[in-house]
Design an enzyme around this catalytic site. Structure first.
Site, PDB file in Angstrom:
ATOM      1  N   GLY A 199       0.819  -1.201   0.000  1.00  0.00           N
ATOM      2  CA  GLY A 199       0.000   0.000   0.000  1.00  0.00           C
ATOM      3  C   GLY A 199       0.852   1.249   0.000  1.00  0.00           C
ATOM      4  N   ASP A 243      -8.078  11.687  10.459  1.00  0.00           N
ATOM      5  CA  ASP A 243      -7.976  11.214   9.071  1.00  0.00           C
ATOM      6  C   ASP A 243      -8.694   9.881   8.910  1.00  0.00           C
ATOM      7  OD1 ASP A 243      -7.339  11.406   6.425  1.00  0.00           O
ATOM      8  OD2 ASP A 243      -5.284  10.672   6.651  1.00  0.00           O
ATOM      9  N   GLY A 259       4.168   7.643   2.851  1.00  0.00           N
ATOM     10  CA  GLY A 259       5.124   6.688   2.312  1.00  0.00           C
ATOM     11  C   GLY A 259       4.491   5.322   2.126  1.00  0.00           C
ATOM     12  N   PRO A 260       5.251   4.432   1.507  1.00  0.00           N
ATOM     13  CA  PRO A 260       4.729   3.102   1.176  1.00  0.00           C
ATOM     14  C   PRO A 260       4.654   2.174   2.390  1.00  0.00           C
ATOM     15  CG  PRO A 260       7.010   3.291   0.496  1.00  0.00           C
ATOM     16  CD  PRO A 260       6.624   4.632   1.018  1.00  0.00           C
ATOM     17  N   VAL A 261       3.832   1.159   2.263  1.00  0.00           N
ATOM     18  CA  VAL A 261       3.702   0.144   3.308  1.00  0.00           C
ATOM     19  C   VAL A 261       4.072  -1.207   2.702  1.00  0.00           C
ATOM     20  CG1 VAL A 261       2.156  -0.938   4.974  1.00  0.00           C
ATOM     21  CG2 VAL A 261       1.832   1.456   4.352  1.00  0.00           C
ATOM     22  N   GLY A 287       0.631   4.942   1.871  1.00  0.00           N
ATOM     23  CA  GLY A 287      -0.073   5.849   2.766  1.00  0.00           C
ATOM     24  C   GLY A 287       0.298   7.283   2.430  1.00  0.00           C
ATOM     25  N   GLY A 288      -0.233   8.204   3.205  1.00  0.00           N
ATOM     26  CA  GLY A 288       0.033   9.598   2.952  1.00  0.00           C
ATOM     27  C   GLY A 288       1.510   9.925   3.060  1.00  0.00           C
ATOM     28  N   LYS A 306       5.571   0.303   7.702  1.00  0.00           N
ATOM     29  CA  LYS A 306       5.322   1.597   7.064  1.00  0.00           C
ATOM     30  C   LYS A 306       6.643   2.344   6.993  1.00  0.00           C
ATOM     31  CE  LYS A 306       2.716   5.552   8.452  1.00  0.00           C
ATOM     32  NZ  LYS A 306       1.437   5.959   9.020  1.00  0.00           N
TER      33      LYS A 306
END
Ligand SMILES: *[C@@H]1O[C@H](CO)[C@@H](O)[C@H](O)[C@H]1NC(C)=O
Ligand SMILES: *[C@@H]1O[C@H](CO)[C@@H](O)[C@H](O)[C@H]1NC(C)=O
Ligand SMILES: *[C@@H]1O[C@H](CO)[C@@H](O)[C@H](O)[C@H]1NC(C)=O
Ligand SMILES: *[C@@H]1O[C@H](CO)[C@@H](O)[C@H](O)[C@H]1NC(C)=O
Ligand SMILES: *[C@@H]1O[C@H](CO)[C@@H](O)[C@H](O)[C@H]1NC(C)=O
Ligand SMILES: *[C@@H]1O[C@H](CO)[C@@H](O)[C@H](O)[C@H]1NC(C)=O
Length: 808
Positions: A498, A616, A503-505, A500-501, A519
């Site tokens: 994934g 959020d 950076g990548p997960v 996220g806002g 994360k």
């Protein structure tokens, strides 16, 4: 004697057939047409008895591959093999008594028995070589030739397997058999009588995971066929001039032989079981490894059941779990490179994914493990509902298994390095605790200096406010970067799950087999550090079943990493906004998700020691565990409040379009009621399967909230409901959920209910108040270009968390 006349005719020629007028007498032979096999009388080893056998004609070492009368030898040299007019093969002794006959046959005009170049002896009509009346390949002896089948008839239960001779002198049926087994799933076994001696790994569509020579095998091709009527194993040579056979010898070893023209002898291609003696020796939950000494060990976190016996190299009683299962909090540990355990207690599920298998296994208290069986990309999995025996480990094995373990034996509890407890001097410290990062850094430096790693540390200050007396019982493990690099295959693209806002997960598997989500805060994000700290502090203090658990973190050089429990079912948006996947979530599951999110939020707002606004909340921040329970994720933006404070102003508006309440997006005022607004949006999205932002309706320009509001006023709320749940939904619950959602998204924060009253309302009956018009009614209500000076994500990316700096 009339026979005598005819025999001389046969022995004088090299015929490949026996007819009713040309029987075969001891001393004579028939030879297949290309001279590959020969059939005749012989005496094995030191025996004086006469048997009729088939052997290779083309090689100098006499090798018998089939014996006609293996149980009923002829004494003396006057035996005769003939075929009757009704097509029955019979062997007569000197007294003209039948010592053996082929069971049955159909009457036919001109029956003949013919020896084929495959080594098969067949009975057929002279003028019909398609319809066989009988064939020796249906009655395997101790040898399997190319084209033969080892099979199990699924209708009659009858089976064909190869059986050893009693001894070199006696071809009658001995102790050992080699055959196909269907317990759990298709695999091959060797039995002594009825006792299992060896088993292959289950057939996975390509190979038996346990037999590693096969992938490189270039001499023969084998096939495992599984249809409605039967299962069978067969093989053929790639080069039909090569000679090879599979035998079961009378000391219990199955061997594949290849004839070598160079050495003029048979060469063993492989033997099963292999000579290492690893099969079925280590007992339950023991594991055998060829190259270790002693060869049996207990699986990790298991202990010998009887220590003394075990120490005395008597491993048969096996091992037991150090911590017993409780069937409530258990989880799984993955083992790789293993031979899957015996299939006696295994159940194969053709249509289940690994994920469903895991669920199934968790629900069934007697389930001990589950595994993937098909490596060909299809679905199919297996669960074991009894003790796991005959596990072997080694690089040649390719299977993986998930073994059920008690909760306390799941994680990295033993291995992880404890870092200093985080010190949170006060709630205020949460808001401005720059020092925390230095604590991490310091600790990390100590560790890395010890390990001799290189490091790059910024300005070190000694103004750490570590104060022993203020330590709380808060512990968060610091995980080394190298372990995370290994766990995620160096942050490989394939592990990415994934974005996220910040950076990548990535998905990762720690050394101990625990699956985690990592994360990675992007290096370029200048917001990163604050949010990172915030998240670490915030979430590490929180414990609730509807919040994602933070397991550890890592700060090293530029890298800032957070390690979470891994959520196998991704996030809510992955399901509800996808045309086909939304069907997987029925109303009961969606309602459960709504309730779970509500309880998680209630905890954040009211029950936790800190009063926290998430800021959020959105579908992509709701992760789903294997039972589809929701867990709120991403506390990078969360803020806590002190005491009675209920709202705050911020210059920096962060959040996601479509979920932000008007007072927050426009004025930067946030409170727990801004989360309630986002929750209302989320609820409408869950019910309708549509995104609030990006919602389109040809009749009007309203967003999803506006649309819901219009339908509410028209009394047409059912039109909002996702068609894929209309069958499964509970009308009352759905309508109530929509009405409640409309109460949550009202323009005035004070009109919105608190999360605790949302939780109560969801599970109760009774009239709800009339909602007022929602905030952000129209699709284009969000401020755009003029205020977006500090965004680092393009505004068109609707699902990105964005940051606005208000020009106030
Ligand atoms: C071989 O067949 C016999 C008779 O059907 C059966 O009893 C035996 O268990 C089989 N052996 C194997 C290894 O399948
Ligand atoms: C098949 O085997 C024979 C004898 O071993 C050899 O002479 C021949 O070249 C082989 N054919 C192929 C196609 O490999
Ligand atoms: C069976 O095969 C094994 C392995 O090659 C061998 O050691 C053993 O002597 C064989 N037994 C007989 C009776 O041939
Ligand atoms: C192992 O122990 C059992 C008793 O638990 C005994 O019956 C068996 O003979 C022992 N085996 C060996 C090889 O010592
Ligand atoms: C297996 O699953 C597929 C897809 O979910 C379904 O179409 C099929 O009917 C299932 N087959 C069986 C035997 O359950
Ligand atoms: C657990 O699985 C076994 C084997 O499939 C089955 O016999 C048993 O009924 C199951 N138990 C429960 C509680 O589902």
């Amino acid at each position: 004697m009339i026979h005598f006349l005819f025999i001389s005719i046969v022995s004088g020629s090299t015929s490949d057939t026996i007819t009713s007028v040309s029987p075969l007498k001891d001393g004579g032979t028939i030879v297949s047409s290309r001279g590959l096999f020969e059939l005749g009388f012989f005496s094995p080893g030191n025996s004086k008895n006469r048997y009729i056998g088939i052997w290779y004609k083309s090689i100098p070492v006499k090798t018998v591959v089939w014996v006609v009368n293996r149980e009923t030898p002829v004494t003396g040299n006057s035996g005769i093999l003939k075929i009757t007019n009704s097509g029955v093969l019979t062997i007569m002794n000197d007294k003209n008594m039948i010592v053996w006959s082929s069971s049955s046959s159909k009457a036919t005009q001109n029956p003949i028995a013919q020896l084929l170049d495959s080594g098969n002896l067949v009975v057929r009509d002279k003028n019909d070589n398609l319809n066989l009346l009988w064939q020796s390949f249906d009655y395997p002896g101790d040898t399997m030739l190319p084209g033969m089948k080892i099979s199990k008839d699924l209708l009659t239960g009858g089976e064909n397997n190869i059986t050893s001779w009693k001894s070199d002198d006696d071809p009658s049926i001995g102790d050992y058999t080699f055959g196909c087994d269907l317990r759990g799933y298709l695999h091959q076994i060797i039995k002594k009588g009825q006792v299992l001696q060896y088993r292959s790994e289950p057939w996975n569509g390509i190979d038996f995971g346990g037999i590693s020579v096969l992938p490189q095998n270039a001499i023969y091709k084998f096939d495992m066929v599984f249809n409605e009527k039967e299962v069978f194993y067969t093989y053929k040579m790639f080069n039909s001039s090569m000679i090879s056979r599979l035998t079961m010898n009378h000391s219990g070893i199955a061997q594949r032989w290849v004839w070598s023209d160079q050495v003029k002898d048979w060469v063993v291609y492989f033997s099963i079981p292999a000579a290492d003696g690893c099969d079925l020796v280590c007992g339950a939950y023991g594991s055998c490894a060829i190259n270790s000494f002693p060869k049996c060990g207990c699986l990790d976190k298991f202990v010998p059941k009887y220590q003394n016996e075990w120490n005395g190299a008597n491993w048969s009683k096996g091992c037991v779990r150090r911590k017993p299962l409780d069937c409530k909090t258990d989880g799984f540990v993955k083992l790789k490179n293993i031979k899957l355990p015996d299939l006696q207690y295994a159940v194969f599920y053709k249509n289940l994914t690994l994920l469903h298998c895991e669920k199934l296994c968790l629900k069934n208290c007697s389930c001990m493990a589950y595994a993937n069986t098909l490596k060909t990309g299809g679905t199919g999995c297996m669960i074991w509902t009894g003790d796991l025996v005959d596990i072997q480990q080694g690089p040649s094995y390719t299977s993986e298994i998930y073994i059920k373990m008690a909760f306390s034996d799941l994680g990295s509890h033993k291995k992880k390095r404890k870092i200093i407890p985080l010190i949170i001097a006060s709630i205020a410290g949460v808001l401005v605790s720059m020092g925390l990062i230095f604590v991490f850094w310091r600790k990390w430096r100590k560790n890395s200096v010890l390990k001799g790693e290189e490091e790059q540390v910024g300005n070190d200050t000694d103004q750490l406010y570590t104060n022993e007396s203020q330590k709380e019982d808060l512990e968060l493990p610091l995980v080394g970067l190298s372990e995370i690099v290994k766990a995620t295959h160096n942050f490989s693209f394939n592990n990415k799950i994934g974005e996220g806002g910040y950076g990548p997960v990535y998905k990762g598997v720690l050394q101990d087999g625990k699956e985690v989500a990592v994360k990675r805060l992007s290096k370029t994000s200048n917001q990163g550090l604050d949010e990172f700290k915030n998240e670490v502090i915030c979430i590490s203090k929180l414990q609730h079943k509807n919040l994602v658990r933070l397991l550890g973190c890592c700060i090293q050089g530029d890298e800032k990493l957070l390690i979470y429990e891994y959520m196998p079912n991704k996030s809510l948006d992955y399901f509800i906004f996808d045309e086909s996947r939304r069907k997987l979530l029925d109303w009961a599951e969606r309602f459960n998700i709504i309730n779970g999110i509500a309880r998680g939020l209630q905890y954040l707002h009211e029950d936790s020691r800190l009063r926290i606004v998430h800021r959020d909340l959105k579908a992509s921040n709701i992760l789903l565990d294997f039972d589809m329970n929701p867990k709120i994720y991403d506390f990078g933006m969360a803020r806590s409040f002190i005491g009675n404070e209920t709202q705050a102003n911020t210059m920096k508006v962060v959040g996601t379009y479509g979920y932000m309440s008007p007072e927050y997006a426009v004025d930067g005022v946030f409170s727990i009621k801004s989360d309630v607004f986002s929750f209302g949006v989320l609820m409408l999205e869950i019910v309708s399967g549509k995104k609030n932002r990006g919602f389109f309706h040809h009749d009007h320009h309203h967003n999803l909230l506006g649309h819901a509001w219009l339908l509410y006023k028209e009394g047409q709320l059912m039109e909002l409901v996702d068609p894929s749940i209309t069958d499964s939904c509970h009308l009352y619950e759905v309508i109530r959920s929509i009405e409640l959602a409309l109460l949550c998204v009202q323009r005035n924060p004070d009109d919105r209910p608190s999360m605790s009253s949302v939780v109560v309302t969801l599970s109760s009956e009774g009239e709800l108040p009339q909602p007022k018009q929602p905030g952000f009614f129209y699709t284009d209500h969000v401020p755009r270009d003029d205020t977006s000076s500090n965004t680092h994500a393009p505004l068109s990316t609707t699902e990105m968390t964005i940051t606005l700096v208000n020009g106030r």
